[in-house]
Motif scaffolding. Structure first.
Motif, PDB file in Angstrom:
ATOM      1  N   GLU A   1      -3.578  12.681  -5.213  1.00  0.00           N
ATOM      2  CA  GLU A   1      -4.936  12.616  -4.655  1.00  0.00           C
ATOM      3  C   GLU A   1      -5.960  12.278  -5.731  1.00  0.00           C
ATOM      4  O   GLU A   1      -6.857  11.453  -5.506  1.00  0.00           O
ATOM      5  CB  GLU A   1      -5.322  13.949  -4.017  1.00  0.00           C
ATOM      6  CG  GLU A   1      -4.782  14.170  -2.650  1.00  0.00           C
ATOM      7  CD  GLU A   1      -5.289  15.477  -2.046  1.00  0.00           C
ATOM      8  OE1 GLU A   1      -5.243  15.562  -0.819  1.00  0.00           O
ATOM      9  OE2 GLU A   1      -5.711  16.392  -2.780  1.00  0.00           O
TER      10      GLU A   1
ATOM     11  N   THR B   1      -2.303   7.863  -1.708  1.00  0.00           N
ATOM     12  CA  THR B   1      -1.901   8.616  -0.522  1.00  0.00           C
ATOM     13  C   THR B   1      -0.529   8.113  -0.090  1.00  0.00           C
ATOM     14  O   THR B   1      -0.406   6.979   0.372  1.00  0.00           O
ATOM     15  CB  THR B   1      -2.905   8.411   0.631  1.00  0.00           C
ATOM     16  OG1 THR B   1      -4.200   8.788   0.174  1.00  0.00           O
ATOM     17  CG2 THR B   1      -2.520   9.245   1.838  1.00  0.00           C
TER      18      THR B   1
ATOM     19  N   SER C   1       0.837  -1.189   0.000  1.00  0.00           N
ATOM     20  CA  SER C   1       0.000   0.000   0.000  1.00  0.00           C
ATOM     21  C   SER C   1       0.878   1.247   0.000  1.00  0.00           C
ATOM     22  O   SER C   1       1.837   1.340   0.756  1.00  0.00           O
ATOM     23  CB  SER C   1      -0.876  -0.021   1.247  1.00  0.00           C
ATOM     24  OG  SER C   1      -1.392   1.237   1.511  1.00  0.00           O
TER      25      SER C   1
ATOM     26  N   GLU D   1       0.190   3.905   1.273  1.00  0.00           N
ATOM     27  CA  GLU D   1       0.051   4.526   2.591  1.00  0.00           C
ATOM     28  C   GLU D   1       1.177   4.117   3.540  1.00  0.00           C
ATOM     29  O   GLU D   1       1.454   4.795   4.516  1.00  0.00           O
ATOM     30  CB  GLU D   1      -1.301   4.177   3.221  1.00  0.00           C
ATOM     31  CG  GLU D   1      -2.475   4.891   2.581  1.00  0.00           C
ATOM     32  CD  GLU D   1      -2.981   4.208   1.310  1.00  0.00           C
ATOM     33  OE1 GLU D   1      -2.468   3.139   0.915  1.00  0.00           O
ATOM     34  OE2 GLU D   1      -3.894   4.767   0.690  1.00  0.00           O
ATOM     35  N   SER D   2       1.835   2.996   3.247  1.00  0.00           N
ATOM     36  CA  SER D   2       2.937   2.575   4.116  1.00  0.00           C
ATOM     37  C   SER D   2       4.283   2.561   3.413  1.00  0.00           C
ATOM     38  O   SER D   2       5.313   2.507   4.074  1.00  0.00           O
ATOM     39  CB  SER D   2       2.655   1.166   4.667  1.00  0.00           C
ATOM     40  OG  SER D   2       2.654   0.221   3.604  1.00  0.00           O
TER      41      SER D   2
ATOM     42  N   ALA E   1       2.884   7.614   2.162  1.00  0.00           N
ATOM     43  CA  ALA E   1       3.178   7.543   3.600  1.00  0.00           C
ATOM     44  C   ALA E   1       3.818   8.842   4.066  1.00  0.00           C
ATOM     45  O   ALA E   1       3.591   9.281   5.195  1.00  0.00           O
ATOM     46  CB  ALA E   1       4.108   6.367   3.886  1.00  0.00           C
TER      47      ALA E   1
END
Length: 163
Positions: free
Chosen positions: A51, A56, A29, A31-32, A58
């Motif tokens: 966006e 998104t 992901s 996000e990480s 990290a």
């Protein structure tokens, strides 16, 4: 101006081409695992593009020396790490990375000042314009980051005017 001939055999052949399936890969992901480094970020165009793509990162590092631009970025993305100068980023980068050990992918996206190259500037001086030094600073940053963070796979995107 070239107009494609959509009735030609070559066009038909190319239109029917299909990609081979991609081999499985380690997909994490964003996000990480993704860091966005945005030199000459202005009001956050690179982050806004992510966006729109529903990505998104990290970590979002915005680099711009304009205080008003940094105020916009800070307001719209409170988690952003705002830095005023690439030289400061170079000094702080390893410290930033310590807080995000799972990062695997990096995107450097930005647009150095274009006034030295723009056709709208009748007195443009190309690389002789001091503002054009920012293009070299961008390139230097792209060379530096893989050494500072060798575990991250880096991609780069620089935008500027055509003429």
């Amino acid at each position: 101006r070239h107009e494609p001939n959509e009735l030609s055999r070559t066009f038909d052949y190319i239109a029917k081409l299909q990609d081979e399936p991609l081999p499985p890969r380690d997909v994490r992901s964003p996000e990480s695992s993704l860091i966005l480094v945005a030199p000459f970020d202005g009001i956050g165009g690179a982050m806004r593009a992510l966006e729109i793509l529903t990505i998104t990162p990290a970590v979002y590092v915005s680099v711009d020396n304009d205080e008003e631009c940094q105020a916009v970025v800070s307001r719209e993305w409170p988690e952003a790490i705002c830095i005023r100068d690439i030289a400061i980023l170079e000094k702080r980068f390893r410290d930033i990375l310590k807080d995000f050990p799972a990062l695997k992918s990096g995107l450097v996206a930005g647009g150095p000042p274009c006034q030295g190259f723009s056709a709208l500037n009748s007195g443009r001086e190309g690389f002789e314009d001091p503002r054009s030094d920012c293009v070299s600073a961008f390139a230097h940053l792209c060379q530096l980051l893989p050494f500072e963070a060798p575990a991250i796979t880096w991609e780069y995107m620089m935008e500027n005017v055509a003429a």
